[in-house]
Design a protein around this motif. Structure first.
Motif, short mmCIF file in Angstrom:
data_model
loop_
_atom_site.label_atom_id
_atom_site.label_comp_id
_atom_site.label_asym_id
_atom_site.label_seq_id
_atom_site.Cartn_x
_atom_site.Cartn_y
_atom_site.Cartn_z
N TYR A 88 -53.63 28.63 3.73
CA TYR A 88 -52.96 27.33 3.18
C TYR A 88 -53.47 26.08 3.92
O TYR A 88 -53.78 26.30 5.18
CB TYR A 88 -51.47 27.41 3.47
CG TYR A 88 -50.89 28.43 2.75
CD1 TYR A 88 -50.74 29.67 2.93
CD2 TYR A 88 -50.01 28.13 1.63
CE1 TYR A 88 -50.26 30.86 2.01
CE2 TYR A 88 -49.45 28.92 0.52
CZ TYR A 88 -49.50 30.29 0.94
OH TYR A 88 -48.88 30.96 0.18
N PHE A 89 -53.90 25.12 3.10
CA PHE A 89 -54.38 23.99 3.62
C PHE A 89 -53.48 22.95 3.47
O PHE A 89 -52.88 22.63 2.29
CB PHE A 89 -55.74 23.60 2.88
CG PHE A 89 -56.74 24.64 3.21
CD1 PHE A 89 -57.02 25.47 2.35
CD2 PHE A 89 -57.65 24.56 4.36
CE1 PHE A 89 -58.17 26.58 2.44
CE2 PHE A 89 -58.63 25.34 4.64
CZ PHE A 89 -58.97 26.28 3.47
N CYS A 90 -53.63 21.88 4.36
CA CYS A 90 -52.80 20.61 4.17
C CYS A 90 -54.19 19.79 3.92
O CYS A 90 -55.21 19.52 4.44
CB CYS A 90 -51.98 19.98 5.26
SG CYS A 90 -52.55 19.71 6.86
N ALA A 91 -53.86 18.80 3.11
CA ALA A 91 -55.03 17.62 2.98
C ALA A 91 -54.14 16.28 2.81
O ALA A 91 -53.23 16.05 2.41
CB ALA A 91 -55.59 17.71 1.66
N GLU A 92 -54.92 15.27 3.34
CA GLU A 92 -54.49 13.85 3.56
C GLU A 92 -55.33 12.82 2.81
O GLU A 92 -56.34 13.10 2.81
CB GLU A 92 -54.12 13.40 5.21
CG GLU A 92 -55.36 13.36 5.80
CD GLU A 92 -55.21 13.04 7.36
OE1 GLU A 92 -54.75 12.01 7.70
OE2 GLU A 92 -55.35 13.85 8.28
N ASN A 93 -54.81 11.96 2.29
CA ASN A 93 -55.31 10.92 1.63
C ASN A 93 -55.00 9.68 2.03
O ASN A 93 -54.07 9.40 2.62
CB ASN A 93 -54.92 10.96 0.02
CG ASN A 93 -55.47 9.90 -0.90
OD1 ASN A 93 -55.22 8.74 -0.82
ND2 ASN A 93 -56.71 10.24 -1.26
N VAL A 94 -56.32 8.72 2.26
CA VAL A 94 -55.94 7.48 3.02
C VAL A 94 -56.28 6.43 1.91
O VAL A 94 -57.26 6.20 1.27
CB VAL A 94 -56.95 7.36 4.17
CG1 VAL A 94 -56.68 6.30 4.87
CG2 VAL A 94 -56.95 8.35 5.08
N ASN A 95 -55.58 5.35 1.81
CA ASN A 95 -55.86 4.03 1.09
C ASN A 95 -55.99 4.23 -0.32
O ASN A 95 -56.64 3.67 -1.03
CB ASN A 95 -56.89 3.31 1.76
CG ASN A 95 -56.85 2.83 3.28
OD1 ASN A 95 -55.74 2.53 3.57
ND2 ASN A 95 -57.56 3.00 4.12
#
Lengths: 112, 114
Positions: A88-95
């Protein structure tokens, strides 16, 4: 069972128990987060997402919690099943660009 | 029907060779990507294209050259392959850019450079 993300990359739980997978993200400007599930030999699959204006979001058997104060994200899986075994991966998105940064992943093993 | 399909699934090749991985999506999406996953399962974006135009290039060596003949295809060509290029390469697509656009991944292409 509960993982501590990067420091405990493997989580083993008994079938039927609840699982908690944790993720610490680095960028306080991140405003959108996704959890992905990757089964062996396959590509990542979308599970659930959450925006930074929310603290909690529920799906089918899954709940994502976001704590922006400590930059922490968790994925809770209720009544874990053998089919939940995956990384399981978390992914973050910026802007608001599609430049998602993925965490290193946590492997979930579900014991029958 | 496979939404995002990439070929080949497995590729073993020698150092110095040039190889290509092809990707096609039948979802009607505008945005396509290439991600690299290393042996520790770390996923990192390499490129992103929107309607055939390059929008993200994450400091990838210029031996890697993506090509998008149309918005349904994004191929990856790699010149002068090195041992460190061994990884799983994932093609992906999304309807548009920005949050709220779920990224759909292909099954991956396992590249081994010997």
């Amino acid at each position: 069972g509960e993982s501590v993300g990067l420091h405990l990359p493997t989580l083993s739980v008994q079938e039927g128990d609840n699982s908690i997978i944790n993720c610490a993200y680095s960028n306080s400007a991140s405003d959108y987060f996704i959890w992905y599930k990757q089964e062996s030999g396959k590509g990542p699959q979308f599970i659930i997402d959450i925006r930074s204006n929310m603290d909690k979001r529920q799906g089918q058997r899954v709940t994502v919690l976001l704590n922006k104060t400590v930059k922490h994200l968790s994925l809770q899986i209720a009544a874990t099943q053998p089919g939940d075994s995956a990384v399981y991966f978390c992914a973050e998105n910026v802007n608001n660009f599609n430049k998602f940064y993925f965490g290193s992943g946590t492997k979930l093993n579900v014991k029958p | 029907d496979t939404a995002v399909s990439q070929t080949p699934k497995y590729l073993v090749t020698q150092m110095g060779n040039d190889k290509s991985i092809k990707c096609e999506q039948n979802l009607g999406h505008d945005t396509m990507y290439w991600y690299k996953q290393d042996s520790k399962k770390f996923l990192k974006i390499m490129f992103s294209y929107n309607n055939k135009e390059l929008i993200i290039n994450e400091t990838v060596p210029n031996r890697f050259s993506p090509k998008s003949p149309d918005k349904a295809h994004l191929n990856l060509h790699i010149n002068s392959l090195e041992l460190g290029d061994s990884a799983v390469y994932f093609c992906a697509s999304s309807q548009g850019q920005g949050d709220g656009n779920t990224i759909y991944f292909g099954e991956g292409s396992w590249l081994t450079v010997v």
